[in-house]
Design an enzyme around this catalytic site. Structure first.
Site, PDB file in Angstrom:
ATOM      1  N   LYS A   9      15.940  20.795   1.008  1.00 32.35           N
ATOM      2  CA  LYS A   9      15.886  19.358   0.660  1.00 32.35           C
ATOM      3  C   LYS A   9      17.305  18.809   0.577  1.00 32.35           C
ATOM      4  CE  LYS A   9      17.523  19.646  -3.789  1.00 32.35           C
ATOM      5  NZ  LYS A   9      18.853  19.195  -4.171  1.00 32.35           N
ATOM      6  N   ASP A 142      14.197  21.552  -9.869  1.00 36.68           N
ATOM      7  CA  ASP A 142      13.965  21.051  -8.510  1.00 36.68           C
ATOM      8  C   ASP A 142      12.595  21.458  -7.970  1.00 36.68           C
ATOM      9  OD1 ASP A 142      16.371  19.810  -8.217  1.00 36.68           O
ATOM     10  OD2 ASP A 142      17.308  21.373  -6.986  1.00 36.68           O
TER      11      ASP A 142
HETATM   12  O1  C5P Z   1      16.511  23.585 -13.867  1.00 36.87           O
HETATM   13  P1  C5P Z   1      17.612  24.409 -13.286  1.00 36.87           P
HETATM   14  O2  C5P Z   1      17.567  25.843 -13.742  1.00 36.87           O
HETATM   15  O3  C5P Z   1      17.722  24.296 -11.810  1.00 36.87           O
HETATM   16  O4  C5P Z   1      18.939  23.793 -13.845  1.00 36.87           O
HETATM   17  C1  C5P Z   1      20.170  24.476 -13.874  1.00 36.87           C
HETATM   18  C2  C5P Z   1      21.055  23.812 -14.915  1.00 36.87           C
HETATM   19  O5  C5P Z   1      21.416  22.499 -14.477  1.00 36.87           O
HETATM   20  C3  C5P Z   1      20.386  23.607 -16.251  1.00 36.87           C
HETATM   21  O6  C5P Z   1      20.596  24.698 -17.087  1.00 36.87           O
HETATM   22  C4  C5P Z   1      21.075  22.375 -16.787  1.00 36.87           C
HETATM   23  O7  C5P Z   1      22.308  22.753 -17.364  1.00 36.87           O
HETATM   24  C5  C5P Z   1      21.401  21.574 -15.542  1.00 36.87           C
HETATM   25  N1  C5P Z   1      20.408  20.499 -15.274  1.00 36.87           N
HETATM   26  C6  C5P Z   1      20.463  19.343 -16.034  1.00 36.87           C
HETATM   27  N2  C5P Z   1      19.552  18.347 -15.795  1.00 36.87           N
HETATM   28  C7  C5P Z   1      18.650  18.459 -14.789  1.00 36.87           C
HETATM   29  C8  C5P Z   1      18.614  19.625 -14.003  1.00 36.87           C
HETATM   30  C9  C5P Z   1      19.517  20.634 -14.269  1.00 36.87           C
HETATM   31  O8  C5P Z   1      21.294  19.198 -16.945  1.00 36.87           O
HETATM   32  N3  C5P Z   1      17.809  17.457 -14.559  1.00 36.87           N
END
Ligand code: C5P
Length: 309
Positions: A9, A142
């Protein structure tokens, strides 16, 4: 045996709204699936989970252990089955990796979504996409998008997905500098800069935690023309500040007829659109000479996961 194509994506627009009480950020982002895929095949095995990986992009590594998002997704599905008293099933999963890792193209999230969708079919669970998307969100922000795609507005921390018709025509040129970026670090750096700005403006911070899962006002969403004329990704500055060579790469792309040059997600992949695929291929050849990893990908009009959901 089930075989799925897991698409990459890009974020055509990414606005960070605010930091939430749970540490994540609320976003308003337009996601688009591309015709650039990892490939997963799955077959039934007795009780165990096995993962093999092939085709790792040069200079990168990805372990086939429990930290791998594919195994995390499969394990989560099994835990959920166990909670419902269903018998444990096993699977051999083979992943062919094409999408660069930690590149802002959602490759790991797409692989994990493909795992949930594929095993749901292989193990005849027949769970609805909403349930799979909810499980997926526990693995990464995501993921929910991949159960809906191919084009969608995504908000909350990623769990609110609203499909929309595609806004672009032609092909996308993806340029991947050969290094990885940590999404967590990019959001961390964004939050620091943002907090400092708020303090400097002497704005009093409310003690009330922001409400969870706020749905951004739809009026906030920019017009399609705006998205193309003034590409916006609030995370871009953070990654560009840390890797100034990306600015030169953006300038190079801007000089090559592409439209709307922008970084995807937390980066470092930079993309631009070409109405004419031949012009995109010519630009790709030019950029390859600079030592970048380049892909020309189609804009998907249908999600490859749709036939399994
Ligand atoms: O959800 P994911 O594990 O992909 O996210 C990785 C990191 O990115 C999270 O631990 C967070 O610190 C940050 N994040 C965020 N807000 C989001 C998505 C991710 O702060 N909407």
């Amino acid at each position: 045996m089930i075989t799925l194509k897991a698409p990459a994506k890009i974020n055509l627009y990414l606005e960070v709204l605010n930091k939430r009480a749970d540490g994540y950020h609320n976003l308003c982002s337009l996601f688009q699936m591309l015709g650039f895929y990892d490939n997963l095949s799955m077959r039934e095995a007795s009780e165990e989970l096995h993962l093999t990986i092939e085709g790792m992009p040069e200079g990168t590594s990805l372990s086939a252990d429990s930290s791998n998002l594919v195994l995390r997704a499969a394990t989560l599905l099994r835990e959920e089955m166990q909670m419902r008293g269903l018998p444990l099933r096993g699977a051999h999963i083979h992943l062919i990796k094409k999408i660069p890792i930690a590149a802002g193209m959602g490759g790991g999230s797409s692989d994990a979504a493909a795992t949930l969708i594929g095993l749901n079919r292989l193990w005849s669970l027949d769970w609805p996409r909403e349930k799979l998307a909810e499980l997926g969100c526990r693995i990464g922000s995501d993921l929910p998008f991949f159960f809906y795609g191919p084009t969608a507005w995504v908000s909350g921390r990623g769990e609110i997905v609203e499909t929309t018709p595609s806004i672009i025509e032609g092909v996308v040129l993806l340029v991947h500098p050969n290094f990885a970026v940590s999404t967590e670090e990019v959001f961390g750096a964004y939050a620091k800069v943002h907090e400092r700005k708020v303090k400097n403006r002497k704005i009093e911070l409310t003690r009330e935690p922001p409400p969870l899962n706020i749905h951004p006002d739809i009026k906030r969403r920019p017009e399609i023309n705006e998205i193309l004329l003034h590409p916006r990704n609030d995370l871009e500055k953070v990654t560009l500040d840390a890797h100034p060579e990306l600015e030169a790469l953006k300038d190079l792309l801007k000089s090559l007829e592409g439209e709307s040059v922008l970084m995807s997600g937390s980066g470092p992949t930079i993309f631009s659109f070409f109405k004419d695929p031949q012009a995109a291929n010519a630009a790709a050849e030019h950029i390859k000479k600079e030592g970048y990893h380049v892909t020309v990908a189609s804009i998907l009009r249908q999600s490859p996961f749709e036939e399994f959901l």
